[in-house]
Design an enzyme around this catalytic site. Structure first.
Site, PDB file in Angstrom:
ATOM      1  N   GLU A  77      -2.566  -2.435  -2.591  1.00  0.00           N
ATOM      2  CA  GLU A  77      -1.944  -2.599  -3.911  1.00  0.00           C
ATOM      3  C   GLU A  77      -2.498  -3.791  -4.695  1.00  0.00           C
ATOM      4  OE1 GLU A  77       2.268  -2.629  -3.281  1.00  0.00           O
ATOM      5  OE2 GLU A  77       2.268  -0.698  -2.252  1.00  0.00           O
ATOM      6  N   GLU A 129       1.344   7.512   2.319  1.00  0.00           N
ATOM      7  CA  GLU A 129       2.770   7.165   2.408  1.00  0.00           C
ATOM      8  C   GLU A 129       3.615   8.261   1.754  1.00  0.00           C
ATOM      9  OE1 GLU A 129       3.488   3.134   1.118  1.00  0.00           O
ATOM     10  OE2 GLU A 129       1.606   2.415   1.970  1.00  0.00           O
TER      11      GLU A 129
END
Length: 389
Positions: A171, A276
Site C-alpha cells: 500500500e 485479500e
C-alpha cells in the site's frame, strides 16, 4: 476416531479410508468419498491458480479451531494475517515475538502449504520507534535503510527457506498514482519501494517478491503501479508479481472494472495475485463514503441501517452473495493464464475484519464459510465453476 491434527489432508484421507472404507464429513466440509472425487477448492483449482486463505494468531492457539481445519483442507496456500507485521513481531527495540510467527510456519509446513510472508514493509502497523533514534529524532536515510535490512535479515536467518513469497511493500501508491508520503518515503525518498525490493532480493533470493495494494481498479493507482514496475525493470530491480487486494463489495468494483485492471496490470508481463479477497455484503461506500481497504478510516458504530442482518443472512441474500462470487470467479478463471494466486482474507464469517470495520459491531457475511465453519452457497458456486467442464 481421533486423528493427529497435523497431518497432510491426503494422508488423513488415506488413514480414514484404511479404517472405514469411506470418507464422510470432516470439520463440516465435504471431502472425498469412496465413489466421488475430493470436493475441495485446492483440488478443484489445481492447474488453474493457487488458492489460499489467511490465518490469525488465535487460530493457531487452538488447533481445533474450525477455521484452521478448513484452511488445511480446502487451500494450498496460506498467509499470516498479522503475526509478521513489524509492529506485531517487533513492537519495541530488541523485542521480537518469534512465538507469534513460528506456529504459522509449523502449520504451513505440516500441511505442505505455499507460504506467504505478509508483509515486509508497510507504513501502517509499523511502530514510531522504527523511524527514530534513541532521542526521538527522525533517522537519516541510511539509518532507516539499515533498520529495514536488519528486519529482512532476522526473517531470512530464521525462516528464509520457509517463505515462498513475500509481500515486499504494501500500500505505497495513492489513488492518484503518486507515492504515499509515509515516513518511509519522507525519510528515504521516492525510491523507498526500489530500495525495499533490492533489500528483499538480497535476503530472499529464492522467494518470489511482489508489490501489494488495495483499490487497484482505480486508474490512477493502477497507472502508478505500472509505472513503478516499468521503472524497476529498467533498473534491473527484481519484482515477481503484482498483488491486487480483492476487498470488494456486492456492486463495486464492477466486473468490467476488475477485468480492465487485470488486463492493464498483466500488460507488465508480471503474474497477478488476488491477495485479500472478500465480498463486503453489507457495503461501506453508501454508509461511510469509503471503499477499498483504507485502514486509516475511523471506525464507527453499527446501526440498524448499516447492520441489517445481525442474526443471520436469509437464504435469498445468500444466493445474491453466491451470484457475486460466481461472477468474480468466472472472470478469474477466464484470465487464469495471468493469475498465479487467489487468497481469501479470512476463512469464516466469524473471523472477518469486516465485522468491525468501518463500524464496530457489524455482522457481515463476506466469505465462503459461515460462522460455524459450514460451506455457504457461495462456496458451492465457486467450487462448481472450477469442476464443471
Amino acid at each position: 476416531m481421533t486423528l493427529p491434527f497435523f497431518c497432510a489432508p491426503n494422508r488423513c484421507a488415506r488413514l480414514i479410508r484404511g479404517l472405514t472404507g469411506t470418507i464422510g464429513i470432516l470439520g463440516g466440509v465435504a471431502v472425498a468419498t469412496a465413489t466421488q472425487p475430493a470436493t475441495t477448492l485446492r483440488d478443484a483449482y489445481a492447474g488453474k491458480f493457487r488458492i489460499g486463505s489467511t490465518v490469525n494468531g488465535w487460530y493457531l492457539r487452538d488447533l481445533s479451531n474450525p477455521a484452521l481445519q478448513i484452511s488445511a483442507q480446502q487451500f494450498d496456500t496460506v498467509t499470516s494475517a498479522n503475526a509478521m507485521k513489524w509492529g506485531v513481531f517487533n513492537p519495541e527495540p530488541g523485542v521480537y515475538h518469534y512465538e507469534y510467527v513460528q506456529p504459522y510456519i509449523d502449520f504451513a509446513e505440516a500441511h505442505d502449504l505455499y507460504t506467504i510472508g505478509h508483509c515486509l514493509f508497510w507504513h501502517s502497523q509499523t511502530p514510531d520507534w522504527v523511524y527514530e533514534d534513541a532521542e526521538g529524532n527522525p533517522l537519516s536515510r541510511d539509518a532507516l535503510l539499515a533498520r529495514m535490512r536488519e528486519r529482512a535479515r532476522l526473517y531470512a536467518e530464521r525462516w528464509g527457506d520457509a517463505i515462498d513469497l513475500w509481500d515486499v511493500v504494501n500500500e505505497s501508491i495513492e489513488s492518484d498514482g503518486s507515492k504515499r508520503q509515509s515516513k518511509f518515503n519522507q525519510i528515504i525518498g521516492d525510491d523507498f519501494e526500489e530500495q525495499a525490493f533490492r533489500i528483499a532480493a538480497e535476503f530472499f533470493p529464492d522467494a518470489k517478491l511482489i508489490y501489494n495494494d488495495y483499490g487497484m481498479t482505480e486508474p490512477g493507482r493502477r497507472a502508478g503501479v505500472v509505472a513503478m514496475v516499468e521503472d524497476f525493470k529498467a533498473k534491473g530491480v527484481r519484482i515477481d508479481g503484482i498483488g491486487l487486494q480483492g476487498h470488494w463489495s456486492m456492486h463495486r468494483p464492477t466486473i468490467t472494472e476488475i477485468e480492465e485492471s487485470i488486463l492493464h496490470l498483466a500488460s507488465t508481463g508480471l503474474p497477478l495475485h488476488i491477495t485479500e479477497l472478500d465480498v463486503d455484503f453489507l457495503g461501506r461506500d453508501q454508509f461511510f463514503g469509503a471503499d477499498g481497504a483504507n485502514v486509516d478510516l475511523a471506525a464507527r458504530q453499527a446501526t440498524p441501517e448499516n447492520n441489517p442482518f445481525p442474526d443471520g443472512l436469509p437464504a435469498a441474500e445468500q444466493e445474491r452473495l453466491a451470484d457475486r462470487y460466481a461472477e468474480i470467479f468466472a472472470l478469474l478463471l477466464k484470465h487464469a493464464d495471468k493469475i498465479e494466486r487467489v487468497t481469501f482474507w479470512g476463512v469464516t464469517d466469524a473471523d472477518s475484519w469486516l465485522n468491525n470495520w468501518p463500524a464496530r459491531g457489524r455482522t457481515n457475511y463476506p466469505l465462503l464459510f459461515d460462522r460455524e465453519g459450514q460451506p455457504k452457497p457461495a462456496f458451492h458456486r465457486v467450487l462448481e465453476l472450477a469442476t464443471t467442464p
